[in-house]
Design an enzyme around this catalytic site. Structure first.
Site, PDB file in Angstrom:
ATOM      1  N   ASP A   1      -3.626 -13.110  43.292  1.00  0.00           N
ATOM      2  CA  ASP A   1      -2.460 -13.033  42.195  1.00  0.00           C
ATOM      3  C   ASP A   1      -0.974 -12.853  41.859  1.00  0.00           C
ATOM      4  O   ASP A   1      -0.069 -13.425  41.381  1.00  0.00           O
ATOM      5  CB  ASP A   1      -2.650 -11.999  40.757  1.00  0.00           C
ATOM      6  CG  ASP A   1      -2.738 -11.715  39.749  1.00  0.00           C
ATOM      7  OD1 ASP A   1      -2.121 -12.998  39.300  1.00  0.00           O
ATOM      8  OD2 ASP A   1      -1.592 -11.269  39.126  1.00  0.00           O
TER       9      ASP A   1
ATOM     10  N   MET B   1      -2.130 -11.352  32.052  1.00  0.00           N
ATOM     11  CA  MET B   1      -0.477 -11.865  31.349  1.00  0.00           C
ATOM     12  C   MET B   1       0.033 -12.229  32.410  1.00  0.00           C
ATOM     13  O   MET B   1       1.477 -13.242  32.202  1.00  0.00           O
ATOM     14  CB  MET B   1       0.217 -11.235  30.309  1.00  0.00           C
ATOM     15  CG  MET B   1      -0.359 -10.829  29.601  1.00  0.00           C
ATOM     16  SD  MET B   1      -1.082 -12.442  27.779  1.00  0.00           S
ATOM     17  CE  MET B   1       0.128 -12.691  27.899  1.00  0.00           C
ATOM     18  N   ARG B   2      -0.420 -12.119  33.292  1.00  0.00           N
ATOM     19  CA  ARG B   2       0.918 -13.050  34.492  1.00  0.00           C
ATOM     20  C   ARG B   2       1.069 -14.326  34.711  1.00  0.00           C
ATOM     21  O   ARG B   2       2.358 -15.078  35.198  1.00  0.00           O
ATOM     22  CB  ARG B   2       1.158 -11.910  36.426  1.00  0.00           C
ATOM     23  CG  ARG B   2       1.885 -12.614  36.917  1.00  0.00           C
ATOM     24  CD  ARG B   2       0.865 -11.784  38.241  1.00  0.00           C
ATOM     25  NE  ARG B   2       1.675 -11.072  38.647  1.00  0.00           N
ATOM     26  CZ  ARG B   2       1.264  -9.651  38.612  1.00  0.00           C
ATOM     27  NH1 ARG B   2      -0.291  -9.781  38.999  1.00  0.00           N
ATOM     28  NH2 ARG B   2       1.312  -8.340  38.736  1.00  0.00           N
ATOM     29  N   ALA B   3      -0.027 -14.783  34.445  1.00  0.00           N
ATOM     30  CA  ALA B   3      -0.265 -16.436  34.628  1.00  0.00           C
ATOM     31  C   ALA B   3       1.230 -16.794  33.494  1.00  0.00           C
ATOM     32  O   ALA B   3       1.689 -18.106  33.743  1.00  0.00           O
ATOM     33  CB  ALA B   3      -1.532 -16.820  34.333  1.00  0.00           C
TER      34      ALA B   3
ATOM     35  N   VAL C   1       4.292 -16.188  35.040  1.00  0.00           N
ATOM     36  CA  VAL C   1       4.745 -17.194  35.757  1.00  0.00           C
ATOM     37  C   VAL C   1       4.683 -18.968  35.279  1.00  0.00           C
ATOM     38  O   VAL C   1       5.882 -19.695  35.557  1.00  0.00           O
ATOM     39  CB  VAL C   1       3.717 -17.481  36.670  1.00  0.00           C
ATOM     40  CG1 VAL C   1       4.445 -18.264  37.832  1.00  0.00           C
ATOM     41  CG2 VAL C   1       3.575 -15.995  37.899  1.00  0.00           C
TER      42      VAL C   1
END
Length: 687
Positions: free
Chosen positions: A193, A274-276, A279
């Protein structure tokens, strides 16, 4: 220093080059993970990227690459005053898979720290990579303790080195690039991730493009400097484009419409966290800057999704990475706004991003590749789209089964749903590769004692060191409060942690196991144990037996998903040559013991215990089983016998092996039945 292969001379691999260039423009995208088969220019492209990176301004003489305009106030070489610095090329630092912790984070001179109170610190690879590229080849084989350090540095932007109360901190912000061959195992989810983008690469199946690859490689090998000179103009153009995109990036506007498409796409594909979203937003913004635009379009969002989401959708190591592009287009159209809802640019959405660029080769994902004779590699399927060819080779299908070895064979059945298994471990204390299964002496874990260091001191045992030095203080002329420490006084802490094992599955695929519901449950159990092996960083192997022979379905490997594919396509039928299966497993373990003596084995035999075929099959099976007992191999027999009348043959086999027998129900972690965690082996004879 050898001349690197020019980045713009890499044939095809548009998505790979685009992902690397986007990170060169904006390191905040989060790095790139490159997945693919061997020989697909993964490492070549990554190493070539460093030549395109703009130079960085650093404080003269600073080993930690502080920026002269904003030096790190906590720099070990500081404090630095703001002022003009010097320029140097951006570094690309390679992290070897077998590197030590001190090599990665740096080393503190413990002897000087104790005796003189001096922080004598030797920077590691994280310090060298600050404001540059940190490249990890075969990143999926990186040891867990190094992965933990990488995760900490990536999360905090700094590296901390602590040794018995003495600590050093320095900035460590870098572009993380990893390459891996999925056949050798998968990454830990936490590290997976952390990579902003992922790219699947495969070799082109077009003969003309393969010819061009060979032609350029041979030309480079014959004259590296001359070959690089012929591509100098293209390299300069791409470098200038990176600089221009960096300057334009702060002016790019991410409108509410594009942001809504990003959020809707991440929600539609059910990615975790929420990282997606973050990014994707950064990637889409960078794509617009790379195209020379100040507005993010739907095509940028589409390309960002294809690069940022596939590796975040995996729920377990047996899920193939990928994205349903039809679903992606539907989502973008549903949440699009007017003219920006098209998203029809194909998988290479970046192809449309450079219509304003006069160079017809510049705007594509290849980043300015010149034309060539024959089909242009810039529009080839050598991107992540064509990665569908790889899993197709191992997909279970009746048309792709191996030829039937004999009559009575039944078609493969699907495995039942996997479940969480109880822990099976090898008894005793090993010294194998770091993992999470059996007890072992490791560099990390709880401290269990002290010893004299056998080389460089890595983990100081403070109490033992003081105890060794204390009796000699008067003889050494101690007159102040400090302790006079000599090298002979230093003691290395011995630690106990966990190791990874070789888990060899020996699966009965004979007619006695052929009932479809029964075989489905058996495959589900093995699949569950494979998932457990993945989580515990084991190597796995698969031996099957049916008809008249035993067969190595999968030699020992770190790729548990490869074992799952072989298991899924496993047919059943025929007699039960138990002895042949055990003897084949014995040969596999003998060879692996020569290759990796430190890695201990755990054999898991999945059978109902029956032995048929040939003269005296039961007697031969007993003799074969006793070979494992004589070698002290830890083993467990998963009893697959069903029905109201049970013969208990699996229990007898476990006794011959010197191991333990468990039923399918007892294998479940939530089972009421107890399970001996340490498999009983002949090693207990020493007790």
């Amino acid at each position: 220093m050898s001349t690197p292969f020019p980045f713009t001379a890499v044939v095809g691999q548009d998505d790979l080059r685009l992902a690397l260039l986007l990170n060169a423009v904006s390191p905040a995208v989060g790095g790139v993970l490159v997945r693919g088969e061997k020989g697909t220019a993964k490492s070549t492209a990554v190493r070539a990227l460093s030549a395109l990176m703009p130079e960085v301004d650093v404080v003269a003489g600073c080993r930690f690459s502080c920026a002269p305009a904003a030096p790190d106030p906590a720099c070990p070489d500081g404090p630095h005053e703001m002022g003009p610095g010097v320029q140097r090329p951006a570094r690309m630092v390679e992290l070897p898979v077998g590197a030590s912790e001190d090599r990665l984070v740096g080393a503190l001179d413990i002897e000087r720290a104790l005796a003189e109170g001096v922080k004598a610190f030797e920077p590691g690879l994280l310090a060298d990579a600050h404001r540059g590229i940190l490249y990890v080849d075969e990143v999926n084989l990186l040891h867990d303790h190094l992965v933990d350090l990488l995760l900490d540095a990536a999360a905090m932007g700094a590296s901390y080195v602590e040794r018995e109360g003495v600590s050093v901190r320095h900035a460590a912000r870098f572009l993380l690039v990893g390459t891996m061959n999925p056949e050798e195992g998968e990454l830990r989810p936490q590290l997976l991730d952390r990579f902003g983008l992922t790219v699947e690469v495969v070799a082109s199946r077009e003969p003309d493009q393969r010819v061009e690859v060979v032609r350029r490689r041979l030309a480079y090998d014959d004259d590296p400097d001359g070959f690089a000179a012929r591509w100098a103009d293209e390299e300069t153009a791409v470098r200038a484009r990176i600089v221009a995109a960096r300057k334009l990036l702060p002016s790019v506007v991410l409108g509410d419409g594009a942001l809504r498409q990003i959020a809707a796409t991440c929600a539609a594909f059910e990615v975790d966290g929420m990282r997606a979203d973050i990014v994707m937003a950064r990637t889409a913004t960078t794509l617009a800057a790379w195209a020379g635009r100040t507005e993010v379009l739907a095509e940028d969002v589409r390309q960002a999704a294809l690069l940022a989401l596939p590796h975040r959708r995996r729920r377990n190591p047996f899920d193939a990475p990928g994205l349903d592009e039809d679903k992606l287009d539907e989502t973008l159209e549903e949440f699009g706004s007017g003219e920006n809802s098209n998203g029809s640019g194909g998988s290479d959405g970046s192809d449309d991003s450079g219509d304003e660029d006069p160079d017809p080769d510049g705007p594509d994902g290849g980043g300015g590749q010149p034309p060539q004779d024959g089909p242009d590699n810039g529009n080839d399927d050598g991107s992540s789209e064509s990665s569908g060819e790889v899993p197709a080779q191992g997909e279970p299908s009746e048309s792709g089964q191996a030829p039937s070895p004999g009559a009575g064979e039944q078609a493969p059945v699907r495995a039942a749903e996997p479940f969480r298994t109880k822990v099976l471990s090898v008894p005793g204390l090993g010294e194998g590769a770091a993992g999470r299964r059996s007890r072992a002496r490791t560099e990390h874990g709880r401290t269990t004692g002290a010893r004299r260091p056998r080389g460089a001191l890595t983990k100081l045992h403070l109490a033992a060191t003081v105890q060794a030095a204390a009796p000699h203080q008067r003889a050494r002329g101690r007159s102040g409060p400090g302790l006079v420490v000599r090298r002979d006084d230093l003691r290395q802490a011995t630690r106990e942690g966990r190791e990874g094992n070789l888990v060899l599955f020996v699966v009965d695929a004979s007619g006695s196991m052929a009932a479809r519901q029964r075989m489905s449950a058996v495959k589900g159990a093995v699949l569950s144990l494979l998932l457990d092996a993945y989580q515990r960083r084991d190597k796995v192997g698969l031996v099957t037996f049916r008809g008249s022979t035993g067969e190595v379905a999968l030699p020992p490997t770190s790729s548990v998903d490869a074992a799952a594919v072989r298991l899924e396509s496993l047919p059943t039928g025929g007699r039960t040559p138990l002895a042949a299966g055990l003897l084949r497993a014995h040969d596999v373990l003998r060879v692996e013991r020569l290759r990796d003596p430190a890695r201990r084995a755990l054999m898991v035999v999945v059978t109902d215990g029956r032995a048929t075929g040939g003269p005296e099959p039961v007697t031969l099976a007993g003799r074969a089983a006793r070979l494992f007992a004589a070698d002290g191999v830890a083993s467990v027999v998963v009893d697959c016998e069903s029905g109201p009348v049970r013969l208990g043959l699996a229990g007898q086999l476990a006794g011959e092996l010197g191991g333990t027998a468990v039923t399918l129900d007892e294998l479940r972690a939530d089972s009421i039945a107890g399970l001996v965690r340490d498999v009983q082996g002949n090693s207990r004879r020493a007790a």
